[in-house]
Design a protein around this motif. Structure first.
Motif, PDB file in Angstrom:
ATOM      1  N   GLU A  73      36.055  48.462  38.072  1.00  0.00           N
ATOM      2  CA  GLU A  73      37.402  48.103  37.588  1.00  0.00           C
ATOM      3  C   GLU A  73      37.479  48.121  36.069  1.00  0.00           C
ATOM      4  O   GLU A  73      38.453  48.579  35.486  1.00  0.00           O
ATOM      5  CB  GLU A  73      37.778  46.722  38.122  1.00  0.00           C
ATOM      6  CG  GLU A  73      39.175  46.270  37.718  1.00  0.00           C
ATOM      7  CD  GLU A  73      39.513  44.904  38.279  1.00  0.00           C
ATOM      8  OE1 GLU A  73      40.482  44.297  37.784  1.00  0.00           O
ATOM      9  OE2 GLU A  73      38.798  44.443  39.212  1.00  0.00           O
ATOM     10  N   THR A  74      36.430  47.605  35.404  1.00  0.00           N
ATOM     11  CA  THR A  74      36.471  47.498  33.938  1.00  0.00           C
ATOM     12  C   THR A  74      36.377  48.850  33.259  1.00  0.00           C
ATOM     13  O   THR A  74      36.768  48.997  32.112  1.00  0.00           O
ATOM     14  CB  THR A  74      35.315  46.619  33.450  1.00  0.00           C
ATOM     15  OG1 THR A  74      34.079  47.152  33.917  1.00  0.00           O
ATOM     16  CG2 THR A  74      35.471  45.202  33.934  1.00  0.00           C
ATOM     17  N   THR A  75      35.844  49.841  33.957  1.00  0.00           N
ATOM     18  CA  THR A  75      35.754  51.166  33.324  1.00  0.00           C
ATOM     19  C   THR A  75      36.893  52.074  33.724  1.00  0.00           C
ATOM     20  O   THR A  75      37.150  53.072  33.052  1.00  0.00           O
ATOM     21  CB  THR A  75      34.419  51.827  33.704  1.00  0.00           C
ATOM     22  OG1 THR A  75      34.331  51.899  35.141  1.00  0.00           O
ATOM     23  CG2 THR A  75      33.258  51.017  33.169  1.00  0.00           C
ATOM     24  N   ARG A 103      38.474  37.199  31.983  1.00  0.00           N
ATOM     25  CA  ARG A 103      38.752  37.325  30.541  1.00  0.00           C
ATOM     26  C   ARG A 103      39.163  35.985  29.939  1.00  0.00           C
ATOM     27  O   ARG A 103      38.701  35.615  28.843  1.00  0.00           O
ATOM     28  CB  ARG A 103      39.856  38.357  30.327  1.00  0.00           C
ATOM     29  CG  ARG A 103      40.279  38.516  28.868  1.00  0.00           C
ATOM     30  CD  ARG A 103      41.254  39.658  28.705  1.00  0.00           C
ATOM     31  NE  ARG A 103      41.775  39.707  27.326  1.00  0.00           N
ATOM     32  CZ  ARG A 103      42.616  40.642  26.875  1.00  0.00           C
ATOM     33  NH1 ARG A 103      43.029  41.609  27.696  1.00  0.00           N
ATOM     34  NH2 ARG A 103      43.045  40.596  25.619  1.00  0.00           N
ATOM     35  N   ALA A 104      40.045  35.235  30.639  1.00  0.00           N
ATOM     36  CA  ALA A 104      40.488  33.939  30.119  1.00  0.00           C
ATOM     37  C   ALA A 104      39.305  32.983  29.983  1.00  0.00           C
ATOM     38  O   ALA A 104      39.185  32.260  28.977  1.00  0.00           O
ATOM     39  CB  ALA A 104      41.557  33.347  31.026  1.00  0.00           C
ATOM     40  N   MET A 118      30.788  39.356  35.000  1.00  0.00           N
ATOM     41  CA  MET A 118      32.017  40.141  35.196  1.00  0.00           C
ATOM     42  C   MET A 118      31.715  41.630  35.194  1.00  0.00           C
ATOM     43  O   MET A 118      32.228  42.388  36.023  1.00  0.00           O
ATOM     44  CB  MET A 118      33.001  39.800  34.065  1.00  0.00           C
ATOM     45  CG  MET A 118      34.319  40.565  34.139  1.00  0.00           C
ATOM     46  SD  MET A 118      35.214  40.566  32.569  1.00  0.00           S
ATOM     47  CE  MET A 118      34.161  41.661  31.626  1.00  0.00           C
ATOM     48  N   VAL A 119      30.876  42.055  34.241  1.00  0.00           N
ATOM     49  CA  VAL A 119      30.555  43.485  34.154  1.00  0.00           C
ATOM     50  C   VAL A 119      29.869  43.947  35.415  1.00  0.00           C
ATOM     51  O   VAL A 119      30.160  45.031  35.957  1.00  0.00           O
ATOM     52  CB  VAL A 119      29.689  43.743  32.901  1.00  0.00           C
ATOM     53  CG1 VAL A 119      29.167  45.174  32.902  1.00  0.00           C
ATOM     54  CG2 VAL A 119      30.491  43.472  31.627  1.00  0.00           C
ATOM     55  N   LEU A 154      35.545  29.526  38.065  1.00  0.00           N
ATOM     56  CA  LEU A 154      35.852  30.792  38.738  1.00  0.00           C
ATOM     57  C   LEU A 154      36.084  30.568  40.231  1.00  0.00           C
ATOM     58  O   LEU A 154      36.948  31.203  40.853  1.00  0.00           O
ATOM     59  CB  LEU A 154      34.725  31.788  38.507  1.00  0.00           C
ATOM     60  CG  LEU A 154      34.596  32.326  37.078  1.00  0.00           C
ATOM     61  CD1 LEU A 154      33.347  33.196  36.941  1.00  0.00           C
ATOM     62  CD2 LEU A 154      35.819  33.131  36.690  1.00  0.00           C
ATOM     63  N   THR A 155      35.298  29.668  40.805  1.00  0.00           N
ATOM     64  CA  THR A 155      35.478  29.365  42.236  1.00  0.00           C
ATOM     65  C   THR A 155      36.862  28.752  42.479  1.00  0.00           C
ATOM     66  O   THR A 155      37.536  29.070  43.467  1.00  0.00           O
ATOM     67  CB  THR A 155      34.377  28.400  42.705  1.00  0.00           C
ATOM     68  OG1 THR A 155      33.090  28.987  42.464  1.00  0.00           O
ATOM     69  CG2 THR A 155      34.528  28.097  44.188  1.00  0.00           C
TER      70      THR A 155
END
Length: 1210
Positions: free
Chosen positions: A369-371, A340-341, A362-363, A325-326
């Protein structure tokens, strides 16, 4: 020319539109359409695959005006129809009227057509030749590069990667600048596209390199530098990230996970995709790529293929998901898509703990953003559910493997995803209990109960675990006693113990525990519906498992254990059905306890009389016990019940079985076919009775083996086994001997047994023969004394003709040597009376296996071999006795072949009855049309020889000296005449090849070739000699004799005369020739002078060994036993006349005929016969010795030609 619209449409591959435009243009011309338009439409239709229409257009174009394009169109269409040779001719015709510059283009087109016809190497070679002959050859290089590209694609499809690499490298080497009008026409004709050809070749080369690396399983990535140069330097270096990404994706998708076996490659994929993803172009391209793959709003958040490859490669490099991720901070891709990937790749590789942690991060990080976006929220929900299920599954796997710490970790991770799943709490509680953490287990139980007060999981579950711990040693009765202090219902304790024993594979104890519960708590079980349902389910499970254990024990031959398991299943089964009883019956059969198996089968029938299953196992038990008749009777009951069953499926099953009556009918059919060529009557060596074929069949059908065959063939008739058993039983042995006085005849033996005959030498002979056959294990014997009813003329006639085949078809022939005493010495067989008899000749020749016995029934010379015929001592004696080699004797077969040799052998034998000299040869000559008439004496031999000559045309029968018979003057009275040397020397002696060539060479200049050929044709057209009634029709060359002068000698009169044809002729005869009006010398040996092949080589049907037993279609040749049907080697040729080995001209054949006519030969003497008929008839004058003559050189061919006749001889 065609208009611009049609040409533009053609260039853009709009072929259907082009066809329509050309058709419209052609239609506008009333009478003479443009040949160019027709040829162009032919090319377009060839591109469309409309071959016939294309050929028609091309032919019409050529008809209007021959042109290059017309012939090219025709050639392309013919190639499409796979008529390549016609295509090549059409292309070749186009060369004739055109200029050299056009010819070079035609040569290129011809090479392309050859390539399209599939002859790739020839086409490429042709282009090499064109390149070598012209300076302007760039178009040739480009076309050749395209051919190599197509070859490489074909090899890629067939996975021949090394060949593909070579083809693509050659294509790359041939690339040149290629803008030209000629190349446009090549593209229009063939459909080949040359735009971006270099890039296409490089991309295909890179994929081939990847493929070759995978196919060879190379541990090091050998082609990595080339691939990186192709993908990165060729595409990425020119800012073509889209093409670079596409090429990478094609390669990784082509080989799936198998390319990720090399760390260097993985690192390169990670670096390369990361570089692509930071480029603006990649974001736009990947978004379009995702939209193309998935419609709808979800496409915006779905990870692109390139991002997925980045995640896969990066995480495979032992990089943690946090580090990945970094590394993605500079990507132009949205953060959610990157998360997601990474989450999906971790999930794909079963890193579920990391996937759950990444998901929770992520959540927490992107909660708003996810909601906010529906598609993202939908993915979050689906992934959360999927991740929870997989973590639960991994926990289950760990729990099953007794890895309780791991199970607790997986269950805890699943519960951290905030989905209220009571079942996961229950499972974690069980894991805690397995580790003895009862407090944690109770906490989870309380959580479950708080969420669902009606949940069945509670204290009973803990009791179950406690019970399992106490049942590890199988002491369920101790556990039951210890549970009396529990404050739970007794029924629950029993249930928990039963289920605990069942789960712990103590299924036998579980059944015993159930029976104790049923006896103690029957009323309680009946009154509680919920418990009654559990009882039914438990009984069903236990019976099913015990059946499974029983089946496994049966498969492992542990029969006692299988019986116990089936009995236990029967004790707890829900209904009184016969299934487990039938299984117990099978166990009894496996143990060989046939009566117990039958009793079990009877019990199964009692449980369900309407089912055929009990009867089937009863039949099997009877069969295994050897009680075949009982098995057949039971099987008939089965078939009757099936036929009358109301169940259509059972009635349909009836069609799978074969009734015993059908099997017996098949056995009878096989018997009839096998014994059809055996003797009609045989002696049963067991009973000593004569039995015909119907009685023989009845004997076999009464044997236990028939019941066993019928009983064993319930679904399929094993014809091969039936044939083996039938042939084994019906083998018969023949007797060969000299007839003596008081032989036992058919009428004496037919009503008694041979063993009951009064004592006498001949009776003893028959009885000992039968006993030896019986002791050798054979059921049937045959003797010509009592097995032929000689009072029945039809039977006698048929037997005489068939006797040769009977001896040949026998398993063995026993020769009884009366007069040869033990101990026998070498040479006794030669001198034995058996070796002088006519009948024994064919018996020895026909038989394949023979054993000789002396007068006291001991083996001759004490030979211990199974077949005396193969003994060197016997072979030597038989050669001495017959004057014929053993090989020739073995080669003799019945039929009209080797006639002189057979007659010579027969001439050395004696018979009691005069007629038997002929009748004993009926079988060896396969003569079926001559009735036996004892009393006709020498006429029998005449009728036989006439029949043989009529059937074969072999005039060697006329080559004898001595007394003529009454049947015809050309046939002898006695067969002994054929044992004289003059028999063979009548024929002109053969001429050696070298001598013949010299003679023929000398004739070419001094003989009239036309006359010689006329003589040859005349003789060659004559029919073979034949008989009409007792008259002989004899084609021959006839020469008149002048009056003869007798000269007295000590041995009688000798007649001499000087002739123009033969010179001095000398005749010795007892007949007074001074009283004869006219005399003729006859040359009847026309086959010899013509040099024909032996006319008797076309052996009759009986000569073919396969015809000895012509079984019907279902009895194949390879199934016929050797001892039942011997196959002798082919006979040698009977003629001494040399066979022309190679074809020759008519002139040469005619001159060779003349050469043979000049050779000495044995002439026959004829005179006119005194008859009342007007026709001229002749009779043969018997000579005491051979009349040897030779046609003189002064005799012309005309003289010979004028004397060719067909005589009517009495």
């Amino acid at each position: 020319m065609i208009d611009d619209a049609a040409l533009d449409s053609w260039k853009h591959d709009q072929l259907a539109n082009t066809d329509a435009l050309l058709t419209a243009a052609i239609a506008t011309v009333d009478q003479n359409p443009s040949h160019h338009a027709l040829a162009s439409r032919a090319l377009v239709r060839a591109r469309l695959g409309q071959w016939d229409a294309a050929i028609a257009d091309a032919n019409e174009s050529i008809k209007i005006q021959p042109s290059v394009i017309g012939y090219i169109a025709k050639s392309v269409a013919l190639v499409g129809k796979t008529e390549k040779h016609k295509a090549y001719r059409a292309c070749d015709i186009a060369f004739d009227p055109f200029q050299p510059s056009c010819v070079r283009f035609l040569l290129l087109i011809k090479a392309i057509i050859v390539f399209m016809a599939g002859e790739h190497d020839d086409a490429i070679s042709r282009i090499d030749d064109i390149i070598s002959m012209t300076y302007d050859n760039s178009i040739c290089y480009v076309v050749q590069a395209y051919m190599y590209l197509l070859l490489g694609n074909l090899r890629m499809e067939s996975r021949h990667y090394e060949g593909a690499i070579r083809s693509f490298e050659r294509a790359q080497a041939q690339m040149r600048p290629h803008a030209s009008q000629a190349l446009l026409w090549v593209s229009l004709i063939t459909g080949w596209k040359f735009d971006d050809l270099g890039i296409t070749i490089r991309q295909q080369l890179s994929e081939a390199l990847y493929a070759a690396s995978r196919a060879k399983q190379i541990t090091g990535w050998k082609s990595d530098d080339l691939v990186r140069q192709d993908l990165c330097d060729a595409l990425y270096a020119v800012s073509r990230a889209r093409q670079a990404g596409e090429s990478l994706l094609r390669m990784t998708h082509l080989f799936n996970e198998e390319v990720y076996i090399n760390k260097d490659f993985i690192q390169w994929v990670s670096d390369f995709t990361q570089r692509c993803l930071v480029m603006p172009e990649s974001s736009e391209f990947m978004q379009r790529y995702a939209s193309a793959r998935k419609s709808g709003s979800d496409a915006a958040s779905e990870p692109s293929p390139l991002l997925i490859e980045w995640a896969r490669a990066t995480l495979m490099m032992n990089c943690s998901w946090t580090e990945a991720l970094t590394a993605s901070l500079d990507f132009t891709t949205p953060k959610f898509t990157i998360y997601r990937a990474v989450c999906e790749d971790l999930e794909t590789n079963d890193h579920m703990l990391d996937a759950s942690k990444c998901f929770l991060r992520m959540v927490n990080e992107l909660a708003g953003e996810t909601t906010a976006q529906h598609e993202q929220a939908e993915w979050v929900t689906v992934f959360r559910q999927r991740c929870t299920e997989k973590l639960e599954y991994l926990g289950d796997v760990a729990a099953d493997a007794q890895q309780h710490d791991d199970a607790i970790t997986q269950y805890s991770a699943a519960l951290s995803l905030d989905l209220p799943i009571p079942n996961v709490f229950i499972k974690r509680s069980k894991a805690y209990m397995a580790k003895g953490l009862w407090g944690d287990a109770l906490d989870d139980v309380n959580l479950v109960i708080s969420q669902d007060p009606s949940s069945p999981f509670g204290h009973e579950n803990i009791l179950m675990e406690w019970a399992k711990a106490n049942l590890k040693n199988g002491l369920w009765k101790d556990a039951l006693s210890a549970s009396r202090d529990f404050k739970v219902p007794r029924l629950v304790t029993y249930r928990i113990l039963c289920e605990g024993l069942e789960i712990g594979e103590g299924i036998t104890d579980a059944i015993e525990c159930y029976h104790q519960m049923a006896s103690e708590l029957t009323e309680e079980i009946i009154t509680q519906d919920a418990q009654a349902e559990w009882v039914l389910d438990f009984r069903y499970r236990c019976s099913e498992k015990m059946e499974h254990f029983g089946d496994a024990a049966m498969d492992s031959k542990r029969n006692d254990e299988a019986f116990r398991h089936y009995s236990a299943a029967l004790s707890i089964h829900l209904a009184d059905t016969p299934g487990f009883v039938i299984l117990r019956s099978k166990v009894c059969m496996a143990k060989g306890l046939w009566e117990d198996a039958i009793d079990e089968a009877k019990q199964a029938i009692a449980l369900d009389p309407s089912s055929p299953r009990g009867y089937e196992i009863k039949r099997d038990a009877f069969h295994q016990a050897g009680r075949y008749d009982d098995a057949i009777q039971t099987f008939e009951t089965i078939l009757s019940q099936m036929a009358q069953s109301p169940d259509p499926k059972i009635r349909e099953r009836r069609e799978q079985y074969i009734s015993p009556s059908d099997t017996r009918a098949q056995i009878r059919k096989v018997i009839q076919r096998i014994i059809r060529h055996s003797p009609h009557v045989l002696i049963n060596t067991t009973t000593g009775r004569l039995q015909n074929k119907a009685e023989q069949t009845a004997v076999f059908m009464s044997l236990p083996i028939v019941s066993e065959l019928v009983s064993s063939m319930t679904t399929r008739i094993d014809r091969s086994r039936i044939k083996r058993e039938v042939r084994q039983f019906f083998r018969y042995v023949m007797l060969s001997h000299k007839w003596e006085e008081n032989e036992p005849l058919f009428k004496q033996v037919v009503h008694i047994t041979v063993y009951d005959l009064d004592q006498s030498p001949t009776h003893d002979k028959l009885q000992m023969f039968c006993k030896i056959v019986r002791d050798a294990g054979f059921h049937w014997a045959w003797s010509d004394t009592c097995c032929i009813n000689k009072e029945d003329n039809f039977v006698l006639q048929e037997s005489l003709v068939a006797m040769f085949k009977w001896y040949r078809g026998s398993v063995m022939t026993i020769v009884y040597l009366r007069g040869v005493h033990s101990p026998a010495t070498l040479g006794d067989l030669v001198k034995s009376i058996w070796n002088t008899r006519a009948w024994t000749l064919q018996e020895y020749v026909a038989a394949t296996v023979i054993r000789f016995y002396t007068e006291d029934w001991t083996p001759y010379l004490n030979l211990d071999t199974s077949n005396h015929k193969e003994s060197s001592e016997i072979i030597s004696e038989m050669e001495e006795a017959t004057g014929v080699s053993a090989q020739q004797l073995m080669a003799l077969r019945p039929g009209l072949s080797n006639i002189p040799e057979k007659l010579r052998l027969a001439s050395t034998r004696e018979t009691t009855m005069v007629e038997d000299a002929a009748y004993s040869l009926l079988g060896i000559f396969s003569v079926a049309g001559i009735p036996t008439i004892y009393g006709e004496r020498e006429a029998a031999l005449g009728r036989l020889l006439a029949h043989i000559l009529a059937g074969s045309g072999d005039t060697s029968i006329l080559a004898w000296t001595g007394q003529p018979g009454d049947f015809n003057s050309c046939l002898p009275a006695y067969i002994t005449v054929f044992n004289r040397p003059a028999t063979r020397s009548h024929f002109p002696l053969p001429i050696e090849d070298a001598e013949m060539r010299n003679i023929v060479g000398s004739y070419f200049n001094k003989l009239d070739l036309d006359l010689a050929m006329k003589l040859y044709d005349r003789l060659n057209e004559l029919p073979a000699a034949w008989f009409a009634a007792s008259r002989l029709k004899l084609p021959c060359i006839v020469f008149n004799l002048p009056p003869l002068s007798p000269t007295p000698t000590d041995s009688g009169l000798i007649y001499r005369v000087e002739t123009l044809v033969f010179g001095m002729v000398e005749i010795k005869t007892k007949e007074d020739m001074s009283r004869l009006d006219a005399l003729y010398l006859v040359h009847p040996w026309l086959d010899a002078v013509l040099g024909r092949e032996d006319m008797q080589n076309d052996v009759s049907a009986e000569d073919d060994p396969s015809s000895l037993h012509p079984d019907d279609e279902d009895i194949s040749d390879e199934e016929i036993d050797v001892d039942v049907l011997p196959r002798p080697a082919p006979e040698s040729q009977s003629r001494v006349v040399p066979i022309e080995a190679a074809p020759m001209g008519r002139e040469t054949r005619a001159l060779r005929l003349v050469a043979r006519l000049r050779r000495p030969f044995g002439a026959l003497l004829f005179t006119l016969a005194s008859t009342r008929r007007r026709a001229v008839e002749y009779r043969r004058v018997a000579a005491d010795s051979m009349i040897t003559v030779q046609i003189q050189e002064n005799v012309t061919l005309t003289d010979v030609l004028d004397n060719i006749r067909t005589l009517d001889v009495l």
